[in-house]
Design an enzyme around this catalytic site. Structure first.
Site, PDB file in Angstrom:
ATOM      1  N   HIS A 168       0.713  -1.172  -0.057  1.00  0.00           N
ATOM      2  CA  HIS A 168      -0.022  -0.078  -0.042  1.00  0.00           C
ATOM      3  C   HIS A 168       0.577   1.245   0.036  1.00  0.00           C
ATOM      4  CE1 HIS A 168      -3.350   2.816   0.860  1.00  0.00           C
ATOM      5  NE2 HIS A 168      -4.110   1.646   0.573  1.00  0.00           N
ATOM      6  N   ASP A 193      -7.965  -5.507   0.207  1.00  0.00           N
ATOM      7  CA  ASP A 193      -8.238  -6.320  -0.974  1.00  0.00           C
ATOM      8  C   ASP A 193      -8.071  -7.878  -1.037  1.00  0.00           C
ATOM      9  OD1 ASP A 193      -9.698  -4.029  -2.131  1.00  0.00           O
ATOM     10  OD2 ASP A 193      -7.926  -3.201  -2.966  1.00  0.00           O
TER      11      ASP A 193
HETATM   12  N1  CMC Z   1       4.058  -7.443  -5.164  1.00  0.00           N
HETATM   13  C1  CMC Z   1       5.370  -7.531  -5.443  1.00  0.00           C
HETATM   14  N2  CMC Z   1       6.043  -6.284  -5.069  1.00  0.00           N
HETATM   15  C2  CMC Z   1       5.543  -5.163  -4.675  1.00  0.00           C
HETATM   16  C3  CMC Z   1       4.170  -5.074  -4.429  1.00  0.00           C
HETATM   17  C4  CMC Z   1       3.404  -6.272  -4.666  1.00  0.00           C
HETATM   18  N3  CMC Z   1       2.197  -6.432  -4.408  1.00  0.00           N
HETATM   19  N4  CMC Z   1       4.007  -3.886  -4.035  1.00  0.00           N
HETATM   20  C5  CMC Z   1       5.124  -3.069  -4.156  1.00  0.00           C
HETATM   21  N5  CMC Z   1       6.208  -3.979  -4.440  1.00  0.00           N
HETATM   22  C6  CMC Z   1       7.540  -3.676  -4.527  1.00  0.00           C
HETATM   23  C7  CMC Z   1       7.921  -2.857  -5.589  1.00  0.00           C
HETATM   24  O1  CMC Z   1       8.462  -3.797  -6.632  1.00  0.00           O
HETATM   25  C8  CMC Z   1       9.096  -2.180  -4.969  1.00  0.00           C
HETATM   26  O2  CMC Z   1      10.184  -2.969  -5.031  1.00  0.00           O
HETATM   27  P1  CMC Z   1      11.710  -2.171  -5.262  1.00  0.00           P
HETATM   28  O3  CMC Z   1      11.871  -1.326  -4.094  1.00  0.00           O
HETATM   29  O4  CMC Z   1      12.535  -3.439  -5.245  1.00  0.00           O
HETATM   30  O5  CMC Z   1      11.782  -1.609  -6.771  1.00  0.00           O
HETATM   31  C9  CMC Z   1       8.766  -1.775  -3.721  1.00  0.00           C
HETATM   32  O6  CMC Z   1       7.754  -2.740  -3.162  1.00  0.00           O
HETATM   33  C10 CMC Z   1       8.046  -0.343  -3.532  1.00  0.00           C
HETATM   34  O7  CMC Z   1       6.906  -0.481  -4.398  1.00  0.00           O
HETATM   35  P2  CMC Z   1       6.115   0.698  -5.088  1.00  0.00           P
HETATM   36  O8  CMC Z   1       5.585   0.331  -6.168  1.00  0.00           O
HETATM   37  O9  CMC Z   1       7.197   2.094  -5.165  1.00  0.00           O
HETATM   38  O10 CMC Z   1       5.045   1.099  -3.918  1.00  0.00           O
HETATM   39  P3  CMC Z   1       3.880   2.099  -4.299  1.00  0.00           P
HETATM   40  O11 CMC Z   1       3.431   2.607  -3.017  1.00  0.00           O
HETATM   41  O12 CMC Z   1       4.077   3.026  -5.358  1.00  0.00           O
HETATM   42  O13 CMC Z   1       2.592   0.843  -4.725  1.00  0.00           O
HETATM   43  C11 CMC Z   1       0.856  -0.186  -4.632  1.00  0.00           C
HETATM   44  C12 CMC Z   1       1.458   0.583  -3.782  1.00  0.00           C
HETATM   45  C13 CMC Z   1      -0.627  -0.662  -3.823  1.00  0.00           C
HETATM   46  C14 CMC Z   1       0.027   0.485  -6.080  1.00  0.00           C
HETATM   47  C15 CMC Z   1       1.713  -1.570  -4.841  1.00  0.00           C
HETATM   48  O14 CMC Z   1       1.983  -2.356  -3.488  1.00  0.00           O
HETATM   49  C16 CMC Z   1       0.830  -2.480  -5.526  1.00  0.00           C
HETATM   50  O15 CMC Z   1       0.845  -2.586  -6.894  1.00  0.00           O
HETATM   51  N6  CMC Z   1       0.046  -3.424  -4.866  1.00  0.00           N
HETATM   52  C17 CMC Z   1      -0.664  -4.611  -5.509  1.00  0.00           C
HETATM   53  C18 CMC Z   1      -2.123  -3.733  -5.822  1.00  0.00           C
HETATM   54  C19 CMC Z   1      -3.036  -3.688  -5.033  1.00  0.00           C
HETATM   55  O16 CMC Z   1      -3.065  -4.886  -4.116  1.00  0.00           O
HETATM   56  N7  CMC Z   1      -3.545  -2.591  -4.677  1.00  0.00           N
HETATM   57  C20 CMC Z   1      -4.551  -2.466  -3.661  1.00  0.00           C
HETATM   58  C21 CMC Z   1      -4.248  -1.173  -2.910  1.00  0.00           C
HETATM   59  S1  CMC Z   1      -5.219  -1.250  -1.429  1.00  0.00           S
HETATM   60  C22 CMC Z   1      -6.781  -0.526  -2.007  1.00  0.00           C
HETATM   61  C23 CMC Z   1      -6.822   0.940  -2.276  1.00  0.00           C
HETATM   62  O17 CMC Z   1      -6.573   1.536  -0.950  1.00  0.00           O
HETATM   63  O18 CMC Z   1      -7.252   1.592  -3.149  1.00  0.00           O
END
Ligand code: CMC
Length: 437
Positions: free
Chosen positions: A313, A371
């Site tokens: 998240h 989720d």
């Molecule tokens: N699976 C694998 N790796 C992940 C995931 C994941 N679900 N989420 C983040 N990472 C890794 C990412 O690859 C990165 O690694 P590195 O530092 O080695 O490059 C690190 O963790 C940080 O990730 P980020 O993309 O910079 O984090 P963010 O804050 O931009 O992304 C997110 C948040 C929710 C988009 C992401 O965690 C994700 O895609 N999760 C899966 C989709 C999901 O479940 N979304 C629902 C969110 S809850 C509902 C809502 O409130 O809307």
């Protein structure tokens, strides 16, 4: 906003004079540096794509402390609300700032439940969609179309007109979501039954047919009501910011909510519960529990774009408080339906355990989000996967509209207009077509 005695000093190495920027203090949470005069004073913009350090507004509605795993609606912890209030009480709270007393609750329920019907023309509009259209595209269209029914003679600068729009949206969303579903499966639409509770009425519109009585199961109604409560608002997330930005032009509120629905659809936001269940189905179809390690290896591989859906998240970096409550509901529903041994649920629980112990996820502070569990609960309730995000949209409508109202009534309200760092071509002449490469 309370201005702090402390100022931020910004200095430049190019000879631009230093400037002092005011700092404001919220009631809780990080202070903000006011940069509104920055461009006027220095000719420079700030750069923050993805809004990693930018507060786009001030708000009294929802507070999140991502490190503590805290979520407050109008100051009340989500755990307290989920255990002690139903969804319509939460709606009242989000809209009005205080919880209703018994008579306010009764009046509010009556008000909402007397706006549940949609214009009969809506079904003809709906019939223009292909049967296999994704329900989120249908819902975006239906809510956008509502603007056509509630526009011409309505002046949304009038508080009463806005209040009626808020009630209409909350009341009609279940009807529209159920209509989108019924259309996709070719069943007749079920009209609302205003003698039922908000959530029971939605379940009936989803699952009843004219041929059979639908018996409301209170455990399942409570579970869905909790899903609604947990998704009701989440401060300035992508779809809420979309509603605010879209609404800031003074557009029709139904059109602004429709923009929010379009944004919510994406798999990184509201589409995650659908994507999560599809991921579980995929693993199950390709070998089940045995294949989890292989799948996790793929997720961790930098060269693959596979993510563990339902994990991670942007704001919660220790745990998602909604996930804890949803996990509790998940067990309640599966027990009620005798589905504790459901293979997909077992797979999800094994995946959860493995990921929570894996260094990759632990070091990146990736925990299950709401989720991860809400898809399993919705599936157990009989809601098909492609409807999950519609259910989320139904629940989030109150948050969107409360935030829209807060924006419209903010004395500092202005149309939202971000700036950019331009990195394209500088001014050049159009060459004649005969000499273009
Ligand atoms: N699976 C694998 N790796 C992940 C995931 C994941 N679900 N989420 C983040 N990472 C890794 C990412 O690859 C990165 O690694 P590195 O530092 O080695 O490059 C690190 O963790 C940080 O990730 P980020 O993309 O910079 O984090 P963010 O804050 O931009 O992304 C997110 C948040 C929710 C988009 C992401 O965690 C994700 O895609 N999760 C899966 C989709 C999901 O479940 N979304 C629902 C969110 S809850 C509902 C809502 O409130 O809307």
């Amino acid at each position: 906003m309370i201005e702090s005695d402390i100022k931020a000093k910004l200095s430049f190495s190019d000879g631009t004079p230093d400037i002092d920027l005011p700092i404001y203090r919220g009631t809780v949470g990080p202070d903000v540096i006011d940069i509104r005069k920055l461009y006027g004073q220095t000719g420079k913009f700030t750069y923050d794509s993805g809004f990693l350090s930018t507060a786009s507004c001030n708000s009294k509605i929802t507070y999140i402390d991502g490190d503590k795993g805290e979520l407050l609606y109008r100051g009340y912890p989500i755990e307290d609300l989920a255990h002690n209030c139903d969804f319509l009480e939460v709606c009242y709270l989000l809209l009005n700032g205080e919880l209703p007393n018994a008579s306010q609750k009764k009046d509010f329920e009556e008000l909402v439940m007397h706006h549940t019907m949609v214009h009969e023309q809506m079904q003809f509009f709906l019939r223009g969609f292909r049967r296999d259209a994704h329900p989120m595209s249908v819902l975006t269209g239906l809510v956008g179309a509502m603007a056509a029914f509630y526009h011409d003679e309505i002046d949304y600068s009038e508080p009463h007109a806005r209040e009626v729009a808020q009630i209409r949206l909350i009341a009609k969303m279940p009807t529209l979501v159920a209509m989108a579903y019924k259309y996709s499966v070719g069943q007749p639409f079920i009209y609302p039954d205003n003698s039922l509770s908000y959530t029971a009425n939605f379940m009936r519109m989803m699952f009843a047919t004219p041929c059979e009585d639908y018996k409301v199961n209170p455990v399942l109604v409570r579970a869905l009501d909790r899903i609604f409560t947990l998704h009701a608002d989440h401060e300035q997330n992508a779809s809420t910011s979309t509603v605010r930005l879209c609404g800031s032009s003074g557009t029709n509120p139904f059109a602004a909510i429709s923009a929010g629905i379009a944004c919510l659809w994406g798999p990184a936001h509201g589409g995650a519960n659908e994507a999560c269940l599809e991921m579980l189905n995929d693993i199950q179809a390709n070998g089940g529990v045995e294949k989890i390690h292989e799948f996790i290896a793929q997720v961790k591989d930098k060269n693959s774009s596979v993510r563990l859906m339902g994990f991670g998240h942007r704001v919660y970096k220790n745990f998602d408080p909604r996930a804890k409550l949803m996990r509790e509901t998940c067990y309640e529903v599966l027990n009620e339906l005798g589905l504790q041994d459901d293979p997909l649920f077992k797979l999800a629980m094994t995946l959860e355990k493995i990921a929570l112990e894996d260094e990759y996820f632990v070091s990146r502070k990736l925990y299950p989000n709401v989720d991860f569990y809400s898809g399993i609960v919705q599936r157990a309730l009989g809601i098909p996967t492609e409807m999950f995000t519609c259910v989320f949209a139904l629940a989030r409508t109150v948050g969107w509209i409360a935030q829209w109202e807060e924006m419209i009534t903010d004395p500092e309200y202005k149309i939202g207009r971000p700036r950019q760092l331009y990195v394209g071509e500088t001014s050049r002449k159009v060459p004649n077509i005969t000499v273009r490469k």
